[in-house]
Design a protein around this motif. Structure first.
Motif, mmCIF file in Angstrom:
data_model
loop_
_atom_site.group_PDB
_atom_site.id
_atom_site.type_symbol
_atom_site.label_atom_id
_atom_site.label_comp_id
_atom_site.label_asym_id
_atom_site.label_seq_id
_atom_site.Cartn_x
_atom_site.Cartn_y
_atom_site.Cartn_z
ATOM 1 N N GLU A 59 0.842 -1.203 0.000
ATOM 2 C CA GLU A 59 0.000 0.000 0.000
ATOM 3 C C GLU A 59 0.873 1.246 0.000
ATOM 4 O O GLU A 59 0.575 2.237 -0.671
ATOM 5 C CB GLU A 59 -0.924 -0.009 1.222
ATOM 6 N N GLU A 62 2.060 1.718 -3.479
ATOM 7 C CA GLU A 62 0.961 2.208 -4.319
ATOM 8 C C GLU A 62 0.751 3.701 -4.111
ATOM 9 O O GLU A 62 0.496 4.446 -5.062
ATOM 10 C CB GLU A 62 -0.329 1.451 -3.982
ATOM 11 N N ARG A 66 1.074 6.596 -6.960
ATOM 12 C CA ARG A 66 -0.004 7.538 -7.281
ATOM 13 C C ARG A 66 0.458 8.988 -7.156
ATOM 14 O O ARG A 66 0.150 9.829 -7.999
ATOM 15 C CB ARG A 66 -1.207 7.286 -6.365
#
Length: 330
Positions: A59, A62, A66
């Motif tokens: 996470e 990620e 982003r």
């Protein structure tokens, strides 16, 4: 794959995992360096291992991806699989031409060329304008065309590309120098530069009517099919009317290897006919199935068309840009 080793396996894998743009992203990178980078990402908890040599983003990873996607949006223009083999030649011609034109406009003939490759020098000489008035016109055209490409990129990437160019009383910056100036890693600088260059090459290949000046410089590079060395030789023999049997015997190739070549050629050479290997009726059926399902795995095609070989299916996918077209028949 990231170093640009152009084999049937690396071509297949880059398409299989949807990372064609990053093919040859880090030419010359040692395997130990790559492994150390992976280990560092795992240590910082950006990635985690599922099994040996298989990783996924966490996470945390990620989130970073982003947050960085906007800043590095220019990298979407990368197309290493298609342009890595010609990017150096294209850049050398462009940068030498710009340097020669700039010095000529300032009436300065005593300078050291940034490129000394004989073929590049000959190419620049062959298109270099003869008179001062022609040079001024070409300089303006070149400025307009380059500006059109650069405006599609973020300001950082555009400026990096310009700073790499040499001109009157100016030698283009090295990647190391630009890394220090921008406070970014050298890897990021290289990728940003290559993204702009790939964008420029793409424009010339597909919109040449809008970029006549740049096309006169590097159009010949973009018109040659981007094939592996072995597939290129097969293609040359086919164009010389050699049969598949002759090619296999002369080159001592297995049928599976030759089929890989034909699929690669079908993908890269727009007007390469595949009707000798699959008739029009079957081609249209497979094409329709691909369009309807957007399927990218070979097995569903084989289930739908059991009478066709994997080779025939791959040929159709190659023509249609199928993601796994260059994959092995097995």
């Amino acid at each position: 794959m990231v170093t640009g080793k152009k084999t049937a396996q690396s071509l297949s894998d880059s398409q299989w995992f949807g990372i064609e743009r990053y093919y040859a992203a880090f030419k010359g990178m040692a395997h130990d360096t790559f492994t150390a980078s992976i280990e560092s990402l795992v240590k910082e908890k950006y990635m985690k291992a599922l099994e040996e040599h298989v990783y996924i983003l966490t996470e945390k990873g990620e989130q970073v991806l982003r947050s960085e996607s906007g800043r590095l949006s220019s990298l979407n223009h990368l197309n290493g699989l298609k342009y890595a083999s010609i990017e150096t030649s294209c850049w050398q011609v462009i940068t030498l031409y710009v340097q020669a034109l700039s010095n000529s406009l300032y009436g300065h003939s005593n300078y050291s060329p940034v490129i000394r490759d004989f073929s590049v020098i000959q190419k620049v000489k062959s298109v270099f304008p003869k008179t001062e008035s022609e040079r001024k016109i070409q300089a303006e055209k070149l400025y307009q065309e380059l500006s059109q490409v650069l405006l599609e990129h973020d300001s950082v990437s555009a400026q990096l590309f310009v700073k790499k160019l040499s001109g009157y009383n100016r030698i283009g910056s090295t990647f190391e120098q630009l890394s220090r100036i921008e406070g970014a890693s050298q890897e990021e600088i290289v990728l940003r530069f290559r993204a702009v260059l790939h964008s420029l090459i793409h424009k010339i290949a597909y919109e040449k009517i809008n970029f006549p000046m740049l096309h006169s410089l590097i159009g010949s590079f973009t018109e040659a099919p981007a094939l592996t060395k072995s597939a290129s030789l097969t293609y040359r023999m086919l164009t010389n009317n050699k049969s598949l049997e002759e090619i296999m015997n002369v080159r001592n190739l297995k049928i599976s290897t030759l089929e890989d070549h034909l699929v690669e050629i079908a993908r890269e050479v727009h007007d390469f006919p595949i009707t000798p290997y699959i008739n029009d009726k079957e081609f249209l059926k497979v094409k329709h199935f691909y369009t309807k399902t957007n399927e990218t795995k070979l097995r569903p095609f084989k289930d739908a068309f059991p009478h066709l070989s994997y080779f025939q299916i791959r040929l159709v996918l190659a023509k249609e840009g199928g993601k796994h077209a260059t994959g092995s028949s097995t």
